[in-house]
Enzyme design. Structure first.
Site, PDB file in Angstrom:
ATOM      1  N   HIS A   1       0.811  -1.216   0.000  1.00  0.00           N
ATOM      2  CA  HIS A   1       0.000   0.000   0.000  1.00  0.00           C
ATOM      3  C   HIS A   1       0.847   1.270   0.000  1.00  0.00           C
ATOM      4  CE1 HIS A   1       0.876   0.607   4.323  1.00  0.00           C
ATOM      5  NE2 HIS A   1       0.790  -0.714   4.409  1.00  0.00           N
ATOM      6  N   ASP A   2       0.378   2.256  -0.767  1.00  0.00           N
ATOM      7  CA  ASP A   2       0.943   3.608  -0.806  1.00  0.00           C
ATOM      8  C   ASP A   2       2.332   3.681  -1.418  1.00  0.00           C
ATOM      9  OD1 ASP A   2      -1.258   5.041   0.727  1.00  0.00           O
ATOM     10  OD2 ASP A   2      -0.652   3.552   2.205  1.00  0.00           O
TER      11      ASP A   2
ATOM     12  N   GLY B   1       5.121  -1.129   2.747  1.00  0.00           N
ATOM     13  CA  GLY B   1       4.269   0.026   2.500  1.00  0.00           C
ATOM     14  C   GLY B   1       5.053   1.321   2.387  1.00  0.00           C
TER      15      GLY B   1
END
Length: 261
Positions: free
Chosen positions: A125-126, A143
């Site tokens: 994520h991100d 992440g």
């Protein structure tokens, strides 16, 4: 919606809220979820899952069994509306996993153009990937990782969350990267340590002998002079005789986790 011009296998499941571009092919048993936008000319292989809220540009190719745009693997995630954004001309190989962003960061995972994600790679994520990057087999990003243009991660490399990987850098097979990797630098080992300038890769991308010599001098200042990081950056900055070289002092100005040593 251009489903009438797409080649969609009858066994594929396409959500009514998905948008399919011109000339798209979708293979057997693939699942395309709500909020997915697939640009013109993309090829989606069999048994691919594009979960939801994924925006994809043109001419991407996703191979069988990839999982794209699923929920972030983060215990803080509570079902917020987050996104995965993919540019053009990317290749995503078998069993790759790419997660959407989280509300605690930018709310989106972003992948640029012309990237190659080999089999079993993971983009958490991100993360933000630039252009022309390569993640070899089973390379994994925690992440919030940022990877700049033309960087290469060898097979089974691991990158700690919030780490940055600089432009034109190279990580050897099995590297365990827990700190920022400056542009143009080769690293390897567990934990990874600097191994010199990525001279061969730079030659292949058109950097001339003068530019590579400047980068080797900058490397010596950064790693062999005994200077503190800020002083090394000040000495490296005047060496930027070409704009392409200036990404190094710019990168050193704001390290996220300190640089690899």
């Amino acid at each position: 919606m251009h489903r009438e011009s797409a080649l969609i296998h009858p066994s594929a499941i396409i959500d009514d809220q998905a948008s399919i571009g011109v000339g798209v092919t979708i293979g057997p048993f693939s699942i395309i979820g709500a909020g997915v936008e697939i640009g013109d000319g993309c090829e989606i292989g069999p048994h691919v899952v594009i979960r939801r809220n994924t925006r994809m540009g043109k001419n991407n190719k996703i191979f069988q069994f990839a999982s794209v745009g699923d929920d972030p693997q983060d215990k803080k995630y509570a079902g917020e509306e987050t996104w995965l954004e993919i540019g053009d001309n990317n290749v995503i190989r078998e069993f790759a996993t790419i997660n959407r962003g989280t509300a605690q960061d930018r709310g989106a995972t972003r992948i640029g153009n012309d990237n190659l994600l080999m089999a079993y790679t993971h983009v958490a994520h991100d993360c933000v990937l630039g252009n022309h990057t390569i993640l070899a087999n089973a390379a994994s990003l925690g992440g919030h990782v940022q990877i700049q243009d033309w960087a290469i991660l060898g097979g089974f490399s691991m990158v700690h969350q919030f780490t940055r990987i600089g432009a034109h850098s190279f990580a050897a097979m099995g590297s365990a990267i827990g700190k920022d990797v400056p542009p143009f630098v080769m690293v390897g080992g567990n934990p990874a340590v600097p191994r010199g300038i990525n001279a061969e890769g730079l030659k292949r991308r058109g950097f001339d002998a003068d530019a590579i010599a400047v980068l080797k001098k900058a490397y010596r200042i950064l790693y062999r002079s005994g200077l503190r990081l800020e002083e090394a950056r000040r000495q490296i900055t005047p060496l930027c005789s070409q704009p392409a070289l200036c990404v190094l002092p710019e990168f050193l100005q704001n390290p996220s986790r300190s640089i690899i040593r």
